[in-house]
Design a protein around this motif. Sequence first.
Motif, mmCIF file in Angstrom:
data_model
loop_
_atom_site.group_PDB
_atom_site.id
_atom_site.type_symbol
_atom_site.label_atom_id
_atom_site.label_comp_id
_atom_site.label_asym_id
_atom_site.label_seq_id
_atom_site.Cartn_x
_atom_site.Cartn_y
_atom_site.Cartn_z
ATOM 1 N N CYS A 12 0.831 -1.213 0.000
ATOM 2 C CA CYS A 12 0.000 0.000 0.000
ATOM 3 C C CYS A 12 0.862 1.258 0.000
ATOM 4 O O CYS A 12 0.561 2.226 -0.714
ATOM 5 N N ALA A 13 1.935 1.249 0.778
ATOM 6 C CA ALA A 13 2.843 2.394 0.798
ATOM 7 C C ALA A 13 3.487 2.596 -0.578
ATOM 8 O O ALA A 13 3.650 3.739 -1.033
ATOM 9 N N ALA A 14 3.838 1.511 -1.238
ATOM 10 C CA ALA A 14 4.430 1.608 -2.574
ATOM 11 C C ALA A 14 3.451 2.244 -3.559
ATOM 12 O O ALA A 14 3.851 3.028 -4.425
ATOM 13 N N PHE A 15 2.164 1.942 -3.420
ATOM 14 C CA PHE A 15 1.174 2.534 -4.311
ATOM 15 C C PHE A 15 1.078 4.043 -4.094
ATOM 16 O O PHE A 15 1.050 4.818 -5.054
ATOM 17 N N PHE A 16 1.049 4.469 -2.834
ATOM 18 C CA PHE A 16 0.981 5.901 -2.551
ATOM 19 C C PHE A 16 2.254 6.620 -2.997
ATOM 20 O O PHE A 16 2.187 7.727 -3.539
ATOM 21 N N VAL A 17 3.389 5.996 -2.803
ATOM 22 C CA VAL A 17 4.649 6.591 -3.262
ATOM 23 C C VAL A 17 4.659 6.673 -4.786
ATOM 24 O O VAL A 17 5.120 7.665 -5.355
ATOM 25 N N PHE A 18 4.119 5.675 -5.456
ATOM 26 C CA PHE A 18 4.019 5.691 -6.912
ATOM 27 C C PHE A 18 3.205 6.887 -7.393
ATOM 28 O O PHE A 18 3.624 7.614 -8.304
ATOM 29 N N ILE A 19 2.056 7.106 -6.771
ATOM 30 C CA ILE A 19 1.202 8.228 -7.183
ATOM 31 C C ILE A 19 1.915 9.560 -6.952
ATOM 32 O O ILE A 19 1.900 10.442 -7.809
ATOM 33 N N VAL A 20 2.580 9.700 -5.808
ATOM 34 C CA VAL A 20 3.305 10.933 -5.512
ATOM 35 C C VAL A 20 4.465 11.118 -6.486
ATOM 36 O O VAL A 20 4.659 12.206 -7.042
ATOM 37 N N GLN A 21 5.219 10.069 -6.726
ATOM 38 C CA GLN A 21 6.368 10.172 -7.621
ATOM 39 C C GLN A 21 5.947 10.422 -9.062
ATOM 40 O O GLN A 21 6.682 11.051 -9.819
ATOM 41 N N LEU A 22 4.800 9.948 -9.430
ATOM 42 C CA LEU A 22 4.321 10.129 -10.799
ATOM 43 C C LEU A 22 4.202 11.603 -11.156
ATOM 44 O O LEU A 22 4.514 12.009 -12.273
ATOM 45 N N PHE A 23 3.801 12.421 -10.198
ATOM 46 C CA PHE A 23 3.575 13.829 -10.463
ATOM 47 C C PHE A 23 4.667 14.753 -9.932
ATOM 48 O O PHE A 23 4.717 15.920 -10.290
ATOM 49 N N ARG A 24 5.557 14.252 -9.083
ATOM 50 C CA ARG A 24 6.523 15.130 -8.418
ATOM 51 C C ARG A 24 7.958 15.027 -8.946
ATOM 52 O O ARG A 24 8.683 15.999 -8.901
ATOM 53 N N LEU A 25 8.375 13.871 -9.390
ATOM 54 C CA LEU A 25 9.776 13.690 -9.763
ATOM 55 C C LEU A 25 9.966 13.774 -11.270
ATOM 56 O O LEU A 25 9.084 13.442 -12.049
ATOM 57 N N LYS A 26 11.161 14.168 -11.658
ATOM 58 C CA LYS A 26 11.457 14.230 -13.080
ATOM 59 C C LYS A 26 11.812 12.831 -13.589
ATOM 60 O O LYS A 26 12.125 11.922 -12.827
ATOM 61 N N GLN A 27 11.772 12.693 -14.890
ATOM 62 C CA GLN A 27 12.028 11.396 -15.509
ATOM 63 C C GLN A 27 13.442 10.916 -15.191
ATOM 64 O O GLN A 27 14.374 11.693 -15.140
ATOM 65 N N GLY A 28 13.580 9.620 -14.993
ATOM 66 C CA GLY A 28 14.865 9.033 -14.658
ATOM 67 C C GLY A 28 15.028 8.827 -13.161
ATOM 68 O O GLY A 28 15.789 7.982 -12.742
ATOM 69 N N GLU A 29 14.294 9.612 -12.375
ATOM 70 C CA GLU A 29 14.326 9.437 -10.932
ATOM 71 C C GLU A 29 13.056 8.775 -10.427
ATOM 72 O O GLU A 29 12.931 8.476 -9.257
ATOM 73 N N ARG A 30 12.117 8.589 -11.297
ATOM 74 C CA ARG A 30 10.820 8.059 -10.905
ATOM 75 C C ARG A 30 10.893 6.586 -10.537
ATOM 76 O O ARG A 30 11.667 5.825 -11.097
ATOM 77 N N PHE A 31 10.053 6.219 -9.616
ATOM 78 C CA PHE A 31 9.669 4.849 -9.321
ATOM 79 C C PHE A 31 10.757 3.973 -8.716
ATOM 80 O O PHE A 31 10.553 2.785 -8.548
ATOM 81 N N ILE A 32 11.921 4.512 -8.384
ATOM 82 C CA ILE A 32 12.945 3.690 -7.736
ATOM 83 C C ILE A 32 12.492 3.313 -6.341
ATOM 84 O O ILE A 32 12.548 2.136 -5.960
ATOM 85 N N LEU A 33 12.007 4.283 -5.568
ATOM 86 C CA LEU A 33 11.524 4.002 -4.215
ATOM 87 C C LEU A 33 10.304 3.079 -4.258
ATOM 88 O O LEU A 33 10.172 2.166 -3.440
ATOM 89 N N THR A 34 9.434 3.307 -5.226
ATOM 90 C CA THR A 34 8.265 2.441 -5.389
ATOM 91 C C THR A 34 8.688 1.003 -5.655
ATOM 92 O O THR A 34 8.154 0.069 -5.075
ATOM 93 N N SER A 35 9.656 0.838 -6.512
ATOM 94 C CA SER A 35 10.159 -0.499 -6.833
ATOM 95 C C SER A 35 10.782 -1.161 -5.611
ATOM 96 O O SER A 35 10.540 -2.354 -5.353
ATOM 97 N N ILE A 36 11.543 -0.414 -4.846
ATOM 98 C CA ILE A 36 12.169 -0.976 -3.639
ATOM 99 C C ILE A 36 11.105 -1.422 -2.650
ATOM 100 O O ILE A 36 11.180 -2.535 -2.095
ATOM 101 N N LEU A 37 10.090 -0.582 -2.425
ATOM 102 C CA LEU A 37 9.024 -0.950 -1.491
ATOM 103 C C LEU A 37 8.257 -2.175 -1.972
ATOM 104 O O LEU A 37 7.919 -3.060 -1.192
ATOM 105 N N GLN A 38 7.999 -2.241 -3.268
ATOM 106 C CA GLN A 38 7.253 -3.383 -3.809
ATOM 107 C C GLN A 38 8.083 -4.669 -3.729
ATOM 108 O O GLN A 38 7.552 -5.735 -3.436
ATOM 109 N N LEU A 39 9.369 -4.571 -3.966
ATOM 110 C CA LEU A 39 10.220 -5.755 -3.857
ATOM 111 C C LEU A 39 10.376 -6.196 -2.405
ATOM 112 O O LEU A 39 10.461 -7.401 -2.117
ATOM 113 N N LEU A 40 10.377 -5.256 -1.460
ATOM 114 C CA LEU A 40 10.378 -5.623 -0.042
ATOM 115 C C LEU A 40 9.066 -6.305 0.347
ATOM 116 O O LEU A 40 9.057 -7.258 1.132
#
Length: 167
Positions: free
Chosen positions: A76-104
């Motif tokens: 659930c945290a990965a989903f919320f981080v995904f939504i936040v990162q989708l609109f806040r971070l520039k390309q190339g930095e997106r979804f790394i934290l989301t991926s780490i949370l989902q893999l954990l």
Amino acid sequence: MLILLAFIILFHITSAAFLFISTIDSAWWVGEGFYTDIWHWCFNGTNCTALDNTFSDYEAIQAIQATMILSTILCCAAFFVFIVQLFRLKQGERFILTSILQLLSCLCVMIAASIYTDRHEELHKDPHYAVFGVSGGQYGYSYVLAWIAFAFTLLSGVMYLILRKRK
């Protein structure tokens, strides 16, 4: 790209739903006249007993409970981080934290299902079960959903890594 994002969001929500169902529902081990999960066991659908420290191998049950809850929270945290990162971070930095949370989350559900797989013989030979003559049984759909959730969270964690590089 919009269709890909919609697919990934749907896939992530499905993973979270599988985790919620497998954590909450009472079908990890089922047999004739009884069913059990990681929280309690029921005989004849009405006589339910919570799994507490009087059961043998209660530490394994606690480890399974903790890792399944942690897996659900991380997903659930990965989903919320995904939504936040989708609109806040520039390309190339997106979804790394989301991926780490989902893999954990994937790792946690794998640990829980593996412990249950390894210990189910000991868990179901408890003297509490013998009182009602409970024997036999098979893995239930919640157990199967836990393993499916493992595969889904692994795939979505990898998809977020791949999506990070997309324009």
